[in-house]
Design a protein around this motif. Structure first.
Motif, PDB file in Angstrom:
ATOM      1  N   PHE A 159       0.711  -1.059  -0.081  1.00 33.48           N
ATOM      2  CA  PHE A 159      -0.147   0.053  -0.121  1.00 33.48           C
ATOM      3  C   PHE A 159       0.974   1.343  -0.078  1.00 33.48           C
ATOM      4  O   PHE A 159       1.539   1.344   0.886  1.00 33.48           O
ATOM      5  CB  PHE A 159      -0.879  -0.016   1.321  1.00 33.48           C
ATOM      6  N   LEU A 160       0.899   2.158  -0.876  1.00 31.98           N
ATOM      7  CA  LEU A 160       1.651   3.383  -1.108  1.00 31.98           C
ATOM      8  C   LEU A 160       0.556   4.424  -0.482  1.00 31.98           C
ATOM      9  O   LEU A 160      -0.628   4.640  -0.765  1.00 31.98           O
ATOM     10  CB  LEU A 160       1.850   3.649  -2.488  1.00 31.98           C
ATOM     11  N   VAL A 161       1.291   5.074   0.561  1.00 34.73           N
ATOM     12  CA  VAL A 161       0.221   6.150   1.559  1.00 34.73           C
ATOM     13  C   VAL A 161       1.238   7.329   1.279  1.00 34.73           C
ATOM     14  O   VAL A 161       2.384   7.380   0.972  1.00 34.73           O
ATOM     15  CB  VAL A 161       0.232   5.609   2.885  1.00 34.73           C
ATOM     16  N   THR A 214      -3.262   4.505  -2.372  1.00 34.08           N
ATOM     17  CA  THR A 214      -4.207   5.116  -1.537  1.00 34.08           C
ATOM     18  C   THR A 214      -4.422   6.601  -1.750  1.00 34.08           C
ATOM     19  O   THR A 214      -3.680   7.017  -2.537  1.00 34.08           O
ATOM     20  CB  THR A 214      -3.866   4.885  -0.065  1.00 34.08           C
ATOM     21  N   GLY A 215      -5.680   6.921  -1.511  1.00 29.88           N
ATOM     22  CA  GLY A 215      -5.858   8.446  -1.626  1.00 29.88           C
ATOM     23  C   GLY A 215      -5.185   9.111  -0.343  1.00 29.88           C
ATOM     24  O   GLY A 215      -4.499   8.530   0.597  1.00 29.88           O
ATOM     25  N   GLY A 216      -4.757  10.450  -0.360  1.00 31.45           N
ATOM     26  CA  GLY A 216      -3.963  11.089   0.782  1.00 31.45           C
ATOM     27  C   GLY A 216      -4.535  10.958   1.948  1.00 31.45           C
ATOM     28  O   GLY A 216      -3.841  10.930   2.889  1.00 31.45           O
ATOM     29  N   GLY A 217      -5.741  10.778   2.329  1.00 34.58           N
ATOM     30  CA  GLY A 217      -6.573  10.678   3.505  1.00 34.58           C
ATOM     31  C   GLY A 217      -6.764   9.214   4.126  1.00 34.58           C
ATOM     32  O   GLY A 217      -7.121   9.095   5.088  1.00 34.58           O
ATOM     33  N   GLN A 222       0.934  13.922   9.222  1.00 28.81           N
ATOM     34  CA  GLN A 222       2.257  13.517   9.213  1.00 28.81           C
ATOM     35  C   GLN A 222       2.175  12.279  10.208  1.00 28.81           C
ATOM     36  O   GLN A 222       3.034  11.293   9.969  1.00 28.81           O
ATOM     37  CB  GLN A 222       3.105  14.623   9.466  1.00 28.81           C
ATOM     38  N   ALA A 223       1.745  12.702  11.401  1.00 31.18           N
ATOM     39  CA  ALA A 223       1.538  11.668  12.399  1.00 31.18           C
ATOM     40  C   ALA A 223       1.233  10.187  12.048  1.00 31.18           C
ATOM     41  O   ALA A 223       2.028   9.117  12.282  1.00 31.18           O
ATOM     42  CB  ALA A 223       0.925  11.914  13.611  1.00 31.18           C
ATOM     43  N   GLY A 224       0.269  10.301  11.251  1.00 31.47           N
ATOM     44  CA  GLY A 224      -0.382   8.953  10.577  1.00 31.47           C
ATOM     45  C   GLY A 224       0.576   8.451   9.715  1.00 31.47           C
ATOM     46  O   GLY A 224       0.987   7.037   9.667  1.00 31.47           O
ATOM     47  N   TYR A 225       1.186   9.039   8.933  1.00 28.93           N
ATOM     48  CA  TYR A 225       2.108   8.655   7.629  1.00 28.93           C
ATOM     49  C   TYR A 225       3.158   7.955   8.253  1.00 28.93           C
ATOM     50  O   TYR A 225       3.915   7.012   7.873  1.00 28.93           O
ATOM     51  CB  TYR A 225       2.383   9.648   6.867  1.00 28.93           C
ATOM     52  N   LEU A 268       5.144   7.574   0.795  1.00 28.10           N
ATOM     53  CA  LEU A 268       6.184   8.573   0.006  1.00 28.10           C
ATOM     54  C   LEU A 268       5.740   9.912   0.490  1.00 28.10           C
ATOM     55  O   LEU A 268       4.954  10.545   0.371  1.00 28.10           O
ATOM     56  CB  LEU A 268       5.293   8.204  -1.515  1.00 28.10           C
ATOM     57  N   ASP A 269       7.107  10.335   1.020  1.00 30.05           N
ATOM     58  CA  ASP A 269       7.090  11.401   1.941  1.00 30.05           C
ATOM     59  C   ASP A 269       7.570  12.496   0.888  1.00 30.05           C
ATOM     60  O   ASP A 269       8.602  12.548   0.155  1.00 30.05           O
ATOM     61  CB  ASP A 269       8.037  11.145   2.932  1.00 30.05           C
ATOM     62  N   VAL A 270       6.601  13.894   0.873  1.00 28.55           N
ATOM     63  CA  VAL A 270       7.136  15.045   0.130  1.00 28.55           C
ATOM     64  C   VAL A 270       7.066  16.137   0.961  1.00 28.55           C
ATOM     65  O   VAL A 270       6.088  16.042   1.744  1.00 28.55           O
ATOM     66  CB  VAL A 270       6.420  14.981  -1.234  1.00 28.55           C
ATOM     67  N   THR A 271       7.780  17.150   0.676  1.00 27.00           N
ATOM     68  CA  THR A 271       7.515  18.265   1.420  1.00 27.00           C
ATOM     69  C   THR A 271       6.292  19.158   0.956  1.00 27.00           C
ATOM     70  O   THR A 271       5.832  18.880  -0.121  1.00 27.00           O
ATOM     71  CB  THR A 271       8.768  19.357   1.228  1.00 27.00           C
TER      72      THR A 271
END
Length: 166
Positions: free
Chosen positions: A7-9, A79-82, A136-139, A102-105
């Motif tokens: 799962f990509l989040v 997945t969706g952003g939320g 961010q905390a969830g990711y 997938l972390d982006v600024t």
């Protein structure tokens, strides 16, 4: 391979759909996109669902779609952003597969967002920034974090392949 489901989040415009397609091609797995499944199920765009039925309805459909995907094997899910922000959905994803953030600024998000209104939560920059910070905390609870700010999809796939032992 360490897993049978990935799962990509991450936040909107992080590249989840692009990386999911590239990874699925590379490992010859099926690809599923949560937002695309929602649109097909509801016969409306995400923006129209938000406008006509509200975010609560959208999130309920999103949870149902994720539940439908959980039994699948050899699948890469964008997945969706939320999606991963919901604690119950996040727990289900982490128990049933490998989650990759997938972390982006925030600056990258702004640069990548199309100005066409397709992203219903992106209308106000201050509100969007608060949402970005809140998620961010969830990711951070994903199994793996990849810095997706400046790497192309192919390089992210290679890093995933290394991590997965494939």
């Amino acid at each position: 391979m360490r897993t049978e489901k990935i799962f990509l989040v991450g936040f909107m415009a992080a590249g989840k759909s692009t990386v999911a397609e590239a990874l699925a091609r590379r490992i010859d797995w099926r690809v599923e996109d949560v937002d695309a499944r929602i649109e097909a199920r509801e016969r409306q765009t995400v923006a129209d669902i938000f406008a006509q039925h509200g975010e609560d309805h959208f999130r309920a459909v999103e949870r149902a779609v994720v539940q439908e995907l959980l039994p699948l094997r050899h699948v890469v899910v964008a997945t969706g952003g939320g999606t991963f922000a919901d604690p119950a959905t996040r727990t289900a994803i982490n128990r049933n597969g490998t989650s990759v953030w997938l972390d982006v600024t925030f600056e990258t998000v702004i640069a990548r967002l199309p100005p066409d209104g397709r992203r219903p939560l992106a209308g106000n920059r201050d509100t969007l920034h608060r949402l970005y910070r809140a998620r961010q905390a969830g990711y951070r609870q994903a199994h793996l974090r990849l810095d997706a700010d400046s790497l192309p999809a192919g390089a992210l796939v290679e890093r995933l392949m290394d991590w997965l032992g494939a």
